[in-house]
Design a protein around this motif. Structure first.
Motif, mmCIF file in Angstrom:
data_model
loop_
_atom_site.group_PDB
_atom_site.id
_atom_site.type_symbol
_atom_site.label_atom_id
_atom_site.label_comp_id
_atom_site.label_asym_id
_atom_site.label_seq_id
_atom_site.Cartn_x
_atom_site.Cartn_y
_atom_site.Cartn_z
ATOM 1 N N UNK A 16 0.835 -1.201 0.000
ATOM 2 C CA UNK A 16 0.000 0.000 0.000
ATOM 3 C C UNK A 16 0.871 1.251 0.000
ATOM 4 N N UNK A 17 1.881 1.250 0.848
ATOM 5 C CA UNK A 17 2.787 2.391 0.937
ATOM 6 C C UNK A 17 3.459 2.650 -0.409
ATOM 7 N N UNK A 18 3.946 1.593 -1.058
ATOM 8 C CA UNK A 18 4.622 1.734 -2.351
ATOM 9 C C UNK A 18 3.660 2.231 -3.428
ATOM 10 N N UNK A 19 2.448 1.698 -3.462
ATOM 11 C CA UNK A 19 1.465 2.142 -4.445
ATOM 12 C C UNK A 19 1.142 3.621 -4.282
ATOM 13 N N UNK A 20 0.857 4.024 -3.058
ATOM 14 C CA UNK A 20 0.511 5.425 -2.802
ATOM 15 C C UNK A 20 1.668 6.338 -3.207
ATOM 16 N N UNK A 21 2.865 5.987 -2.806
ATOM 17 C CA UNK A 21 4.043 6.802 -3.116
ATOM 18 C C UNK A 21 4.292 6.869 -4.625
ATOM 19 N N UNK A 22 4.360 5.702 -5.268
ATOM 20 C CA UNK A 22 4.731 5.666 -6.683
ATOM 21 C C UNK A 22 3.649 6.231 -7.598
ATOM 22 N N UNK A 23 2.382 5.947 -7.289
ATOM 23 C CA UNK A 23 1.304 6.507 -8.103
ATOM 24 C C UNK A 23 1.276 8.031 -7.997
ATOM 25 N N UNK A 24 1.480 8.537 -6.790
ATOM 26 C CA UNK A 24 1.486 9.984 -6.581
ATOM 27 C C UNK A 24 2.639 10.634 -7.329
ATOM 28 N N UNK A 25 3.838 10.064 -7.209
ATOM 29 C CA UNK A 25 5.001 10.626 -7.885
ATOM 30 C C UNK A 25 4.826 10.620 -9.403
ATOM 31 N N UNK A 26 4.349 9.512 -9.942
ATOM 32 C CA UNK A 26 4.187 9.396 -11.390
ATOM 33 C C UNK A 26 3.126 10.357 -11.909
#
Length: 69
Positions: A16-26
């Motif tokens: 969840x942490x990785x998805x939130x971080x990476x989706x937001x950055x992209x």
């Protein structure tokens, strides 16, 4: 305020942490909108509530697990 919504099966906290971080950055990089403007919503679905190819996801996962052992 852009909202990113993802529906998936059960996820652990790290996923969840990785998805939130990476989706937001992209999305921020592509849309040229500050990361702070984004909201990410993760919707977890029970594998019994998802189907693909006429089978419940829970059965597909069980079949995969049996063939991998």
């Amino acid at each position: 305020m852009p909202i990113i919504t993802i529906e998936a099966g059960k996820m652990n906290k790290d996923q969840k942490d990785a998805l939130i971080r990476d989706l937001t950055q992209t999305a921020s990089a592509i849309l040229k909108i500050p990361e702070q403007s984004f909201i990410v919503v993760l919707k977890e679905n029970d594998p019994d509530n998802i189907g693909s190819g006429g089978k419940m996801l829970s059965k597909i996962i069980a079949e995969r697990n049996r063939s991998n052992t």
